[in-house]
Write a protein that holds these residues in place. Structure first.
Motif, PDB file in Angstrom:
ATOM      1  N   LEU A 244       0.826  -1.208   0.000  1.00  0.00           N
ATOM      2  CA  LEU A 244       0.000   0.000   0.000  1.00  0.00           C
ATOM      3  C   LEU A 244       0.862   1.262   0.000  1.00  0.00           C
ATOM      4  N   GLU A 245       1.890   1.277   0.847  1.00  0.00           N
ATOM      5  CA  GLU A 245       2.762   2.460   0.917  1.00  0.00           C
ATOM      6  C   GLU A 245       3.425   2.736  -0.424  1.00  0.00           C
ATOM      7  N   ASN A 246       3.810   1.683  -1.126  1.00  0.00           N
ATOM      8  CA  ASN A 246       4.438   1.871  -2.429  1.00  0.00           C
ATOM      9  C   ASN A 246       3.534   2.644  -3.385  1.00  0.00           C
ATOM     10  N   VAL A 247       2.242   2.321  -3.377  1.00  0.00           N
ATOM     11  CA  VAL A 247       1.314   3.025  -4.268  1.00  0.00           C
ATOM     12  C   VAL A 247       1.054   4.437  -3.743  1.00  0.00           C
ATOM     13  N   MET A 248       0.957   4.559  -2.411  1.00  0.00           N
ATOM     14  CA  MET A 248       0.696   5.886  -1.824  1.00  0.00           C
ATOM     15  C   MET A 248       1.831   6.861  -2.124  1.00  0.00           C
ATOM     16  N   ILE A 249       3.066   6.373  -2.037  1.00  0.00           N
ATOM     17  CA  ILE A 249       4.219   7.244  -2.308  1.00  0.00           C
ATOM     18  C   ILE A 249       4.152   7.758  -3.752  1.00  0.00           C
ATOM     19  N   ALA A 250       3.775   6.870  -4.648  1.00  0.00           N
ATOM     20  CA  ALA A 250       3.670   7.281  -6.063  1.00  0.00           C
ATOM     21  C   ALA A 250       2.578   8.336  -6.237  1.00  0.00           C
ATOM     22  N   GLN A 251       1.487   8.208  -5.474  1.00  0.00           N
ATOM     23  CA  GLN A 251       0.402   9.194  -5.580  1.00  0.00           C
ATOM     24  C   GLN A 251       0.775  10.521  -4.957  1.00  0.00           C
ATOM     25  N   HIS A 252       1.553  10.462  -3.876  1.00  0.00           N
ATOM     26  CA  HIS A 252       1.967  11.707  -3.214  1.00  0.00           C
ATOM     27  C   HIS A 252       2.706  12.618  -4.172  1.00  0.00           C
ATOM     28  N   ARG A 253       3.470  12.002  -5.037  1.00  0.00           N
ATOM     29  CA  ARG A 253       4.215  12.812  -6.004  1.00  0.00           C
ATOM     30  C   ARG A 253       3.249  13.514  -6.949  1.00  0.00           C
ATOM     31  N   HIS A 254       2.087  12.887  -7.106  1.00  0.00           N
ATOM     32  CA  HIS A 254       1.109  13.407  -8.043  1.00  0.00           C
ATOM     33  C   HIS A 254       0.280  14.528  -7.413  1.00  0.00           C
ATOM     34  N   VAL A 255      -0.086  14.308  -6.137  1.00  0.00           N
ATOM     35  CA  VAL A 255      -0.944  15.289  -5.451  1.00  0.00           C
ATOM     36  C   VAL A 255      -0.111  16.508  -5.063  1.00  0.00           C
ATOM     37  N   LYS A 256      -0.656  17.684  -5.300  1.00  0.00           N
ATOM     38  CA  LYS A 256       0.081  18.899  -4.928  1.00  0.00           C
ATOM     39  C   LYS A 256      -0.550  19.510  -3.675  1.00  0.00           C
ATOM     40  N   TYR A 257       0.232  19.602  -2.613  1.00  0.00           N
ATOM     41  CA  TYR A 257      -0.257  20.321  -1.447  1.00  0.00           C
ATOM     42  C   TYR A 257       0.047  21.795  -1.653  1.00  0.00           C
ATOM     43  N   GLY A 258      -0.978  22.623  -1.530  1.00  0.00           N
ATOM     44  CA  GLY A 258      -0.740  24.062  -1.622  1.00  0.00           C
ATOM     45  C   GLY A 258       0.101  24.501  -0.431  1.00  0.00           C
TER      46      GLY A 258
ATOM     47  N   ALA B  32      -6.615  10.433   3.504  1.00  0.00           N
ATOM     48  CA  ALA B  32      -7.637   9.378   3.468  1.00  0.00           C
ATOM     49  C   ALA B  32      -8.024   9.072   2.023  1.00  0.00           C
ATOM     50  N   GLU B  33      -8.093  10.097   1.217  1.00  0.00           N
ATOM     51  CA  GLU B  33      -8.423   9.883  -0.202  1.00  0.00           C
ATOM     52  C   GLU B  33      -7.319   9.109  -0.902  1.00  0.00           C
ATOM     53  N   ILE B  34      -6.073   9.408  -0.539  1.00  0.00           N
ATOM     54  CA  ILE B  34      -4.939   8.704  -1.154  1.00  0.00           C
ATOM     55  C   ILE B  34      -4.957   7.220  -0.769  1.00  0.00           C
ATOM     56  N   VAL B  35      -5.260   6.942   0.494  1.00  0.00           N
ATOM     57  CA  VAL B  35      -5.353   5.540   0.938  1.00  0.00           C
ATOM     58  C   VAL B  35      -6.442   4.847   0.124  1.00  0.00           C
ATOM     59  N   GLU B  36      -7.593   5.492   0.018  1.00  0.00           N
ATOM     60  CA  GLU B  36      -8.728   4.881  -0.662  1.00  0.00           C
ATOM     61  C   GLU B  36      -8.412   4.634  -2.149  1.00  0.00           C
ATOM     62  N   SER B  37      -7.867   5.630  -2.832  1.00  0.00           N
ATOM     63  CA  SER B  37      -7.608   5.429  -4.257  1.00  0.00           C
ATOM     64  C   SER B  37      -6.450   4.460  -4.488  1.00  0.00           C
ATOM     65  N   SER B  38      -5.512   4.404  -3.523  1.00  0.00           N
ATOM     66  CA  SER B  38      -4.421   3.421  -3.645  1.00  0.00           C
ATOM     67  C   SER B  38      -4.973   2.008  -3.514  1.00  0.00           C
ATOM     68  N   LEU B  39      -5.890   1.828  -2.558  1.00  0.00           N
ATOM     69  CA  LEU B  39      -6.507   0.505  -2.379  1.00  0.00           C
ATOM     70  C   LEU B  39      -7.307   0.114  -3.618  1.00  0.00           C
ATOM     71  N   GLU B  40      -7.948   1.099  -4.222  1.00  0.00           N
ATOM     72  CA  GLU B  40      -8.731   0.834  -5.431  1.00  0.00           C
ATOM     73  C   GLU B  40      -7.805   0.338  -6.563  1.00  0.00           C
ATOM     74  N   LEU B  41      -6.656   0.988  -6.700  1.00  0.00           N
ATOM     75  CA  LEU B  41      -5.690   0.536  -7.712  1.00  0.00           C
ATOM     76  C   LEU B  41      -5.242  -0.898  -7.428  1.00  0.00           C
ATOM     77  N   LEU B  42      -4.994  -1.183  -6.146  1.00  0.00           N
ATOM     78  CA  LEU B  42      -4.568  -2.538  -5.768  1.00  0.00           C
ATOM     79  C   LEU B  42      -5.672  -3.550  -6.049  1.00  0.00           C
ATOM     80  N   ARG B  43      -6.916  -3.128  -5.830  1.00  0.00           N
ATOM     81  CA  ARG B  43      -8.050  -4.021  -6.120  1.00  0.00           C
ATOM     82  C   ARG B  43      -8.072  -4.377  -7.601  1.00  0.00           C
ATOM     83  N   ILE B  44      -7.895  -3.352  -8.434  1.00  0.00           N
ATOM     84  CA  ILE B  44      -7.952  -3.580  -9.887  1.00  0.00           C
ATOM     85  C   ILE B  44      -6.885  -4.588 -10.317  1.00  0.00           C
ATOM     86  N   LEU B  45      -5.728  -4.537  -9.670  1.00  0.00           N
ATOM     87  CA  LEU B  45      -4.642  -5.449 -10.045  1.00  0.00           C
ATOM     88  C   LEU B  45      -4.617  -6.715  -9.183  1.00  0.00           C
ATOM     89  N   GLY B  46      -5.670  -6.911  -8.385  1.00  0.00           N
ATOM     90  CA  GLY B  46      -5.779  -8.130  -7.592  1.00  0.00           C
ATOM     91  C   GLY B  46      -4.771  -8.223  -6.467  1.00  0.00           C
TER      92      GLY B  46
END
Ligand SMILES: Nc1ncnc2c1ncn2[C@@H]1O[C@H](COP(=O)(O)OP(=O)(O)OP(=O)(O)O)[C@@H](O)[C@H]1O
Ligand SMILES: [Mg+2]
Length: 255
Positions: free
Chosen positions: A97-111, A126-140
């Motif tokens: 999960l952390e591996n996917v979250m780290i990749a998303q963090h680079r994408h999300v811009k904190y103002g 929380a949104e990053i956790v949720e969307s990361s889990l969704e990606l993991l679901r898609i790839l089983g």
């Protein structure tokens, strides 16, 4: 269909070795395209140039209407181009999960102000956790979310690399030998995943692969390299029956 990626006269020379010569590639938006060729043909070098890791010796790369030839990797990623690596690159000691979250963090811009006040970060997290889990679901991989990435079987590590690449929400995904090291069952499942990813994420895919069943089974268009030169292009059926391709592969793969 619009052209999403184009290379014009692209070339790479290492010392005296011409690894890639005069490559003119056109990848249409929404397509699934294969880049194949024997070992050492120059395929990964093409990906390294497109993703900004290598500076081409000659030629141009245009992505989404913008010249990216000399942009560094992070700038290319920001424009919507993501890739996986032939030699898997994961944070081996972190969880799946952390591996996917780290990749998303680079994408999300904190103002800046938001970061200062810590406002909205918990929600974003929380949104990053949720969307990361969704990606993991898609790839089983969702049931392995808490496992340490480095302990995953090889095939799952390859899938996790794809999840990480998708986490940046790319328009173009470059996959470098995604089936390498997979058994036939895993490869068959990977073929389905790739097709599903393409539909669900509306992502254009350029794929390097030695597994001919996979390439011929899912790609609409294929470019064949040999010693850095483009020796054939066309549909799987055209490429498969091309004498130059058969010769290049003779003794390697039964096309
Ligand atoms: N950074 C580099 N420095 C020097 N030579 C390189 C470098 N990268 C690749 N090469 C050489 O360029 C040629 C093409 O290599 P490349 O890795 O692009 O081939 P490939 O088609 O991806 O092969 P494979 O199917 O084995 O992965 C090879 O002869 C390789 O040794
Ligand atoms: Mg390679």
């Amino acid at each position: 269909m619009a052209v999403l990626l184009e290379t014009r006269g692209l070339a790479m020379t290492f010392g005296g070795l011409r690894a890639v010569s005069n490559l003119n590639l056109k990848v249409e938006e929404g397509s699934l395209v294969g880049l194949i060729g024997p070992n050492g043909a120059g395929k990964t070098t093409v990906f390294n140039m497109i993703s900004g890791l290598l500076r081409p010796t000659e030629g141009q790369i245009v992505f989404a209407g913008q010249e990216i030839t000399h942009l560094p990797p992070h700038a290319v990623t920001r424009l919507g181009l993501a890739r996986t690596f032939q030699n898997i690159r994961l944070f081996a000691n972190r969880s799946v999960l952390e591996n996917v979250m780290i990749a998303q963090h680079r994408h999300v811009k904190y103002g800046f102000v938001k970061a200062l006040l810590h406002l909205g970060i918990a929600k974003e997290e929380a949104e990053i956790v949720e969307s990361s889990l969704e990606l993991l679901r898609i790839l089983g991989l969702d049931d392995k979310a808490e496992q340490i990435a480095g302990n995953l079987p090889y095939g799952d590590q390859r899938l996790l690399e794809i999840a990480r690449a998708l986490a940046t929400r790319p328009r173009l995904l470059l996959l470098d030998e995604p089936a390498a090291g997979m058994n036939p069952n895993e490869t068959a499942q990977l073929m389905e995943f790739i097709q599903r990813i393409r539909r669900d994420f509306e992502v254009t895919i350029l794929l390097i692969e030695h597994d001919m069943n996979l390439v011929m089974g899912i790609c609409e268009h294929i470019t064949v390299l040999d010693y850095g030169m483009t020796i054939a292009e066309g549909t799987p059926a055209e490429v498969r029956s091309n004498p130059r391709v058969i010769k290049a592969y003779l003794g390697e793969e039964a096309i």
